[in-house]
Design a protein around this motif. Sequence first.
Motif, PDB file in Angstrom:
ATOM      1  N   ASP A 100       0.804  -1.224   0.000  1.00  0.00           N
ATOM      2  CA  ASP A 100       0.000   0.000   0.000  1.00  0.00           C
ATOM      3  C   ASP A 100       0.843   1.283   0.000  1.00  0.00           C
ATOM      4  OD1 ASP A 100       0.967  -0.180   2.575  1.00  0.00           O
ATOM      5  OD2 ASP A 100      -0.983   0.124   3.548  1.00  0.00           O
ATOM      6  N   LEU A 148      -1.835   7.654  -1.129  1.00  0.00           N
ATOM      7  CA  LEU A 148      -2.360   6.391  -1.631  1.00  0.00           C
ATOM      8  C   LEU A 148      -3.722   6.572  -2.286  1.00  0.00           C
ATOM      9  CD1 LEU A 148      -2.058   3.332  -1.935  1.00  0.00           C
ATOM     10  CD2 LEU A 148      -3.083   3.087   0.338  1.00  0.00           C
ATOM     11  N   GLN A 152      -4.519   5.901  -6.163  1.00  0.00           N
ATOM     12  CA  GLN A 152      -5.544   4.913  -6.523  1.00  0.00           C
ATOM     13  C   GLN A 152      -6.599   5.534  -7.428  1.00  0.00           C
ATOM     14  OE1 GLN A 152      -6.662   3.758  -2.517  1.00  0.00           O
ATOM     15  NE2 GLN A 152      -5.496   1.830  -2.676  1.00  0.00           N
TER      16      GLN A 152
END
Length: 161
Positions: A100, A148, A152
């Motif tokens: 991640d 993140l 994404q």
Amino acid sequence: MNFCPFAKPVVNAGRVDYKVINERGVEQALMALSDQLSYLVNNDHVETSLLIYPQGLESFDDYLDFAAIADDLLLEEGYEGVFQIATFHPDYCFEGQQQDDASNYTNRSPYPILHILREASIEAALESVSSPDKIPSRNIELARAKGLEGMQALLTACQST
């Protein structure tokens, strides 16, 4: 996000060849790579090529195994010093990084991709950039600054187009 500072002029000039490879077998996928290498040798107007594998290489580990075989094929066919392959995958994860970590998104893509680059073009492009050795760390900083969720969202937007 301009992760590759050399890409924009090549893309804008229409000198990228995109090929979707729908073959699921490794042999057929490698044959497509071999064919594309020959195509690039005979078509100087194409600067770089993206081989997109939407099926058969969904597993990142399988993809890495395939990429290693692809590198071997490049050498076997005598293209060492002529071409190199960059790797991109939806689940790309750099060794030593957490899955991640936003930095992995510098090499994530909607589908598994082999990016064939001309080494002479890379060398020429590197001469025009100050501190090219800092490009990877700059990209990591950019991705982590975006976060993140932001990275994404960018990948999701690419997948929906």
